[in-house]
Each structure stands twice: as structure tokens, then as C-alpha cells.
Design a protein around this motif. Structure first.
Motif, PDB file in Angstrom:
ATOM      1  N   UNK A 137      36.930 -12.853 -17.200  1.00  0.00           N
ATOM      2  CA  UNK A 137      35.503 -12.800 -16.838  1.00  0.00           C
ATOM      3  C   UNK A 137      34.589 -13.156 -18.007  1.00  0.00           C
ATOM      4  N   UNK A 138      34.946 -12.732 -19.220  1.00  0.00           N
ATOM      5  CA  UNK A 138      34.128 -13.099 -20.380  1.00  0.00           C
ATOM      6  C   UNK A 138      34.145 -14.600 -20.608  1.00  0.00           C
ATOM      7  N   UNK A 139      35.317 -15.230 -20.383  1.00  0.00           N
ATOM      8  CA  UNK A 139      35.400 -16.688 -20.499  1.00  0.00           C
ATOM      9  C   UNK A 139      34.435 -17.352 -19.523  1.00  0.00           C
ATOM     10  N   UNK A 140      34.424 -16.874 -18.284  1.00  0.00           N
ATOM     11  CA  UNK A 140      33.609 -17.512 -17.258  1.00  0.00           C
ATOM     12  C   UNK A 140      32.132 -17.465 -17.625  1.00  0.00           C
ATOM     13  N   UNK A 141      31.679 -16.318 -18.123  1.00  0.00           N
ATOM     14  CA  UNK A 141      30.280 -16.189 -18.507  1.00  0.00           C
ATOM     15  C   UNK A 141      29.965 -17.046 -19.721  1.00  0.00           C
ATOM     16  N   UNK A 142      30.841 -17.035 -20.716  1.00  0.00           N
ATOM     17  CA  UNK A 142      30.568 -17.833 -21.918  1.00  0.00           C
ATOM     18  C   UNK A 142      30.644 -19.322 -21.610  1.00  0.00           C
ATOM     19  N   UNK A 143      31.565 -19.740 -20.721  1.00  0.00           N
ATOM     20  CA  UNK A 143      31.629 -21.143 -20.328  1.00  0.00           C
ATOM     21  C   UNK A 143      30.335 -21.572 -19.639  1.00  0.00           C
ATOM     22  N   UNK A 144      29.845 -20.721 -18.729  1.00  0.00           N
ATOM     23  CA  UNK A 144      28.611 -21.062 -18.015  1.00  0.00           C
ATOM     24  C   UNK A 144      27.452 -21.224 -18.978  1.00  0.00           C
ATOM     25  N   UNK A 145      27.315 -20.297 -19.913  1.00  0.00           N
ATOM     26  CA  UNK A 145      26.203 -20.374 -20.863  1.00  0.00           C
ATOM     27  C   UNK A 145      26.371 -21.550 -21.826  1.00  0.00           C
ATOM     28  N   UNK A 146      27.612 -21.828 -22.221  1.00  0.00           N
ATOM     29  CA  UNK A 146      27.839 -22.990 -23.078  1.00  0.00           C
ATOM     30  C   UNK A 146      27.520 -24.279 -22.325  1.00  0.00           C
ATOM     31  N   UNK A 147      27.870 -24.333 -21.047  1.00  0.00           N
ATOM     32  CA  UNK A 147      27.547 -25.520 -20.250  1.00  0.00           C
ATOM     33  C   UNK A 147      26.040 -25.702 -20.138  1.00  0.00           C
ATOM     34  N   UNK A 148      25.306 -24.612 -19.919  1.00  0.00           N
ATOM     35  CA  UNK A 148      23.843 -24.710 -19.932  1.00  0.00           C
ATOM     36  C   UNK A 148      23.373 -25.294 -21.260  1.00  0.00           C
ATOM     37  N   UNK A 149      23.960 -24.838 -22.360  1.00  0.00           N
ATOM     38  CA  UNK A 149      23.572 -25.351 -23.667  1.00  0.00           C
ATOM     39  C   UNK A 149      23.868 -26.825 -23.837  1.00  0.00           C
ATOM     40  N   UNK A 150      25.032 -27.261 -23.370  1.00  0.00           N
ATOM     41  CA  UNK A 150      25.384 -28.679 -23.441  1.00  0.00           C
ATOM     42  C   UNK A 150      24.377 -29.503 -22.646  1.00  0.00           C
ATOM     43  N   UNK A 151      24.084 -29.061 -21.415  1.00  0.00           N
ATOM     44  CA  UNK A 151      23.124 -29.790 -20.594  1.00  0.00           C
ATOM     45  C   UNK A 151      21.768 -29.881 -21.249  1.00  0.00           C
ATOM     46  N   UNK A 152      21.326 -28.797 -21.866  1.00  0.00           N
ATOM     47  CA  UNK A 152      20.002 -28.801 -22.490  1.00  0.00           C
ATOM     48  C   UNK A 152      19.982 -29.614 -23.776  1.00  0.00           C
ATOM     49  N   UNK A 153      21.153 -29.853 -24.383  1.00  0.00           N
ATOM     50  CA  UNK A 153      21.223 -30.691 -25.570  1.00  0.00           C
ATOM     51  C   UNK A 153      21.205 -32.178 -25.243  1.00  0.00           C
ATOM     52  N   UNK A 154      21.467 -32.513 -23.978  1.00  0.00           N
ATOM     53  CA  UNK A 154      21.477 -33.910 -23.553  1.00  0.00           C
ATOM     54  C   UNK A 154      20.097 -34.340 -23.085  1.00  0.00           C
ATOM     55  N   UNK A 155      19.727 -35.563 -23.404  1.00  0.00           N
ATOM     56  CA  UNK A 155      18.413 -36.081 -23.024  1.00  0.00           C
ATOM     57  C   UNK A 155      18.331 -36.376 -21.526  1.00  0.00           C
ATOM     58  N   UNK A 156      19.473 -36.625 -20.921  1.00  0.00           N
ATOM     59  CA  UNK A 156      19.450 -37.127 -19.550  1.00  0.00           C
ATOM     60  C   UNK A 156      19.771 -36.074 -18.497  1.00  0.00           C
ATOM     61  N   UNK A 157      19.876 -34.811 -18.882  1.00  0.00           N
ATOM     62  CA  UNK A 157      20.217 -33.757 -17.935  1.00  0.00           C
ATOM     63  C   UNK A 157      19.013 -32.884 -17.640  1.00  0.00           C
ATOM     64  N   UNK A 158      18.724 -32.697 -16.354  1.00  0.00           N
ATOM     65  CA  UNK A 158      17.632 -31.832 -15.930  1.00  0.00           C
ATOM     66  C   UNK A 158      18.127 -30.415 -15.706  1.00  0.00           C
ATOM     67  N   UNK A 159      17.469 -29.641 -14.864  1.00  0.00           N
ATOM     68  CA  UNK A 159      17.902 -28.283 -14.568  1.00  0.00           C
ATOM     69  C   UNK A 159      19.330 -28.232 -14.015  1.00  0.00           C
ATOM     70  N   UNK A 160      19.996 -27.114 -14.288  1.00  0.00           N
ATOM     71  CA  UNK A 160      21.380 -26.900 -13.867  1.00  0.00           C
ATOM     72  C   UNK A 160      21.451 -25.609 -13.058  1.00  0.00           C
ATOM     73  N   UNK A 161      22.259 -25.622 -11.999  1.00  0.00           N
ATOM     74  CA  UNK A 161      22.333 -24.508 -11.073  1.00  0.00           C
ATOM     75  C   UNK A 161      23.753 -23.954 -11.013  1.00  0.00           C
ATOM     76  N   UNK A 162      23.900 -22.739 -11.496  1.00  0.00           N
ATOM     77  CA  UNK A 162      25.196 -22.068 -11.468  1.00  0.00           C
ATOM     78  C   UNK A 162      25.547 -21.717 -10.025  1.00  0.00           C
ATOM     79  N   UNK A 163      26.810 -21.929  -9.673  1.00  0.00           N
ATOM     80  CA  UNK A 163      27.286 -21.639  -8.317  1.00  0.00           C
ATOM     81  C   UNK A 163      28.362 -20.574  -8.404  1.00  0.00           C
ATOM     82  N   UNK A 164      28.127 -19.386  -7.857  1.00  0.00           N
ATOM     83  CA  UNK A 164      27.026 -18.931  -7.037  1.00  0.00           C
ATOM     84  C   UNK A 164      26.764 -17.458  -7.346  1.00  0.00           C
ATOM     85  N   UNK A 165      25.696 -16.902  -6.796  1.00  0.00           N
ATOM     86  CA  UNK A 165      25.348 -15.509  -7.060  1.00  0.00           C
ATOM     87  C   UNK A 165      26.093 -14.534  -6.168  1.00  0.00           C
ATOM     88  N   UNK A 166      26.145 -14.775  -4.856  1.00  0.00           N
ATOM     89  CA  UNK A 166      26.506 -13.687  -3.933  1.00  0.00           C
ATOM     90  C   UNK A 166      27.286 -14.120  -2.690  1.00  0.00           C
TER      91      UNK A 166
END
Length: 384
Positions: A315-344
Motif C-alpha cells: 500500500x505504501x508503494x501504491x501511494x508513493x507511486x501515485x504521488x511520484x507520477x503526479x510529480x513526473x506529470x507536473x515536471x513535463x511541459x506537455x501534461x495537464x491535470x492528472x486524475x487518479x483512478x479511483x476513490x470509491x
């Protein structure tokens, strides 16, 4: 991934994408993305929420999103459920309107994904799919936006049209077939608003099989059918990564594991390949909107995992992977908002049925709402 359904993903053959030792995209280096959660921009982060709950649960779900420090919520709306008879919106439409207004009032921006044509618009008698006449969807969008457009910030036109489970009907399962639906939908949305964000359907990362069309080929077909002529749309992408970390590229083979030997199984490969296809077609203006991504586990469930790869990560991997992926996307010039799948999407039914949607869920919906370890880990890391 269709709401409430198990989607199959298919292994893909090798493709011409960068390897781990290759140079990054010429449009902007990924470099070393931030791993500290506090560095992330909430305005470029979102999560998909199942809105098929009562109003009290909806309000509670929004309260549980707030500590995640996420600025967007995404819902997938079944056209079939919202317009069961031609020209008449259902009670579910009024419910959705209320829920979206509540989300807006609490400071969230809202992305709505539209899929699943009603029976009256299809001659196909099984499965889910597009209307026979694409203009029927345009007419539906006029109705929908007229009722709740002030609570919608962005629309994704369909979901994974390169899968037969989402595209059974008379329109061909090709990029050209999808564009025949997209054009009138775009026109209807623009008639309502010149500024509402329009996103092409995120494609499932897959190859050609009896039930799927290669997403890379499908996107190229979309451009060949005129996608580059639209100067006011964003490009949807679903860069799932199975058990593979977000900062690794194909192929990171690990002894004793599968799902690690094909480029479609890696987050970075999919982003790079899609951006390359955009560049091939002269599209340097559009951004990639990651309308679905995430990692799954079966940790804590009584039934056995539907796929072996769900046991690869903690579970810790999953959360850290998601947050790292958000970081990668935000570091790229060509990536807009990102939506984690899923909440509930996890509940006793989806868990007992070994439905993959439950593996990705951060919460379990039962007689009350139970956070899974990934949710708690996400909050802890986000606050660090």
C-alpha cells in the motif's frame, strides 16, 4: 476503465519508444521530478469518484478528498442513465446536477466523462457503445449542458473507444469511427461555451485483439481523420503501469514477475509515445490530460486477487507511486491535470466478484466508508 466494470488490458508488442537509457522527449526533460508531496500543485491533480451513492455519502466522499489536497474531481456519466428516452433527462440528471454543484461549492473543479449510449440510440442489442447517429450525442450534450453546464469545467468525450466493451455498435472501432462521434460533440459543447475544456477519450493501452484496437495506432488514426484541425482540445491518455513504478521504462523485467515486458505496461512509455504521435502530426499546442492512472493491490480483501501483479506492491508503494507520477506529470511541459483512478469503487460486491476496480480503490463503500491503507498512506505522504 468503464465505471463499475472489469476492463481487460492486453500485452503489446515492442514499439519504437525510448528505453531507460535514451534521451527524454525533446519537448521537455522529465529530469528528477519532485518526490516531496508538498511541492505538488493541487490545481493539476484530480481523482475519479463513483457518484452512484446517496447524497450523504457524496458529501462524505468530498470531505475525504479534501485532505488529499486535490483540486479536481472526475465523474463518469452514463448517457443511458441520464437520457433513457429521447429528449428527456431522468431523475439521475437532477441528482448529478446537485452533486456537481456541491463539488463546485466546495472549491473543486469538475471533469465529466460521457459514455454509454442509451438503447434508443443504438441498433446493437448487447454491450455498451456509441450511438448509430453521432448527432444524437450532440443533442444529448445540448440538454445536459443546458441543465448543469455551469457546474462542469471539462468534458471527456467518451471512454476507451478502442475496447469493444465500450464501443459495440455500427461505428467502426477505429480512430476515424471515434472522430465521427467527436466532431458533432465538439460542436455542441462549443455552441454552449467557447472556453469549456474538451478532452478526447482516454484510450486503453492495448494491442489489436478480437476485443481491442492498438491505442497507438488508434491515436494516429484520429489524427489522420482530422484531430489536428481542432485547435481547442486536449488529448486524453490512460497511462496505467500495472506493477511497474512510474519512473521506469520498458522493459524492466523482474525474475518471477509478469506484466513488465511490454511498453504499454509502463507509465512513461505511454506518455512519451503519445507525445511523439502528437508531434508527428504537428500538434504542439494540445496537452496530454491523464484522465485515468493508478496502481492496484488486493491488500486487505478476503477474496484472492484477480491478477498476480496486484501482489507486487505494498500500500505504501501504491501511494508513493501515485504521488511520484503526479510529480513526473507536473515536471513535463506537455501534461495537464492528472486524475487518479479511483476513490470509491470498492464494495462487498466488487470485492467478492474479484473485480479489478476494487483493487484501485482508495476507499471501501459498505455500511460506512472505510479508508484502505493506500488512502492513509497518500494523506501521510501528501502532508510530508
Amino acid at each position: 476503465t468503464a465505471e463499475g466494470e472489469k476492463t481487460e488490458f492486453y500485452l503489446a508488442p515492442a514499439e519504437a519508444t525510448p528505453t531507460a537509457n535514451s534521451k527524454e522527449s525533446s519537448d521537455g526533460s522529465i529530469g528528477n521530478p519532485p518526490k516531496v508531496a508538498s511541492n505538488l500543485d493541487a490545481a493539476r491533480m484530480g481523482i475519479q469518484v463513483d457518484w452512484n451513492v446517496d447524497e450523504a455519502n457524496w458529501n462524505e466522499l468530498l470531505d475525504m478528498v479534501k485532505p488529499m489536497q486535490i483540486g479536481w474531481v472526475k465523474v463518469q456519466a452514463s448517457w443511458r442513465g441520464l437520457e433513457p428516452e429521447r429528449g428527456q433527462l431522468s431523475g439521475d440528471a437532477a441528482k448529478l446536477q446537485t452533486y456537481l454543484k456541491t463539488a463546485h461549492a466546495q472549491g473543486f473543479k469538475v471533469l465529466v466523462s460521457i459514455a454509454k449510449a442509451p438503447d434508443w440510440a443504438r441498433s446493437a442489442t448487447s454491450g455498451d457503445g456509441p450511438p448509430d447517429n453521432p448527432h444524437d450525442m450532440a443533442d444529448f450534450l445540448v440538454l445536459l449542458l443546458g441543465q448543469m453546464g455551469d457546474s462542469i469545467d471539462a468534458i471527456e468525450v467518451w471512454n476507451e473507444p478502442n475496447l469493444l466493451v465500450e464501443w459495440t455498435g455500427t461505428l467502426p472501432m477505429t480512430g476515424a469511427g471515434y472522430m465521427s462521434l467527436f466532431r458533432p460533440a465538439h460542436e455542441a459543447i462549443r455552441a454552449y461555451s467557447h472556453s469549456m475544456i474538451i478532452i478526447t477519450a482516454g484510450l486503453a493501452p492495448t494491442i489489436n485483439t478480437a476485443g481491442s484496437a492498438n491505442d497507438r495506432v488508434f491515436l494516429r488514426q484520429m489524427y489522420q481523420s482530422g484531430l489536428a484541425d481542432f485547435r481547442d482540445v486536449e488529448i486524453g491518455v490512460h497511462p496505467y503501469s500495472w506493477g511497474n513504478p512510474p519512473d521506469q521504462r520498458c522493459c524492466n523485467k523482474v525474475a518471477g514477475r509478469g506484466w513488465d515486458d511490454q511498453p504499454q505496461l509502463f507509465f512513461l512509455n505511454t506518455l512519451d509515445t503519445y507525445r511523439g504521435i502528437m508531434a508527428e502530426n504537428g500538434d504542439t499546442r494540445s496537452q496530454l490530460w491523464v484522465t485515468e492512472f493508478g496502481w492496484a493491490s488486493w491488500d486487505g480483501y478476503s477474496s484472492s486477487a484477480p491478477e498476480a501483479w496486484m501482489a507486487y506492491n505494498t500500500p505504501d508503494d501504491l501511494a508513493s507511486y501515485a504521488l511520484e507520477a503526479f510529480g513526473i506529470g507536473q515536471a513535463l511541459k506537455y501534461t495537464g491535470p492528472m486524475f487518479l483512478w479511483n476513490l470509491n469503487f470498492a464494495n462487498p460486491t466488487t470485492i467478492a466478484a474479484q473485480n479489478q476496480v476494487a483493487g484501485y480503490s482508495l476507499l471501501v463503500m459498505d455500511t460506512s466508508i472505510h479508508p484502505r491503507p493506500i488512502y492513509d498512506s497518500f494523506i501521510r505522504l501528501r502532508r510530508s
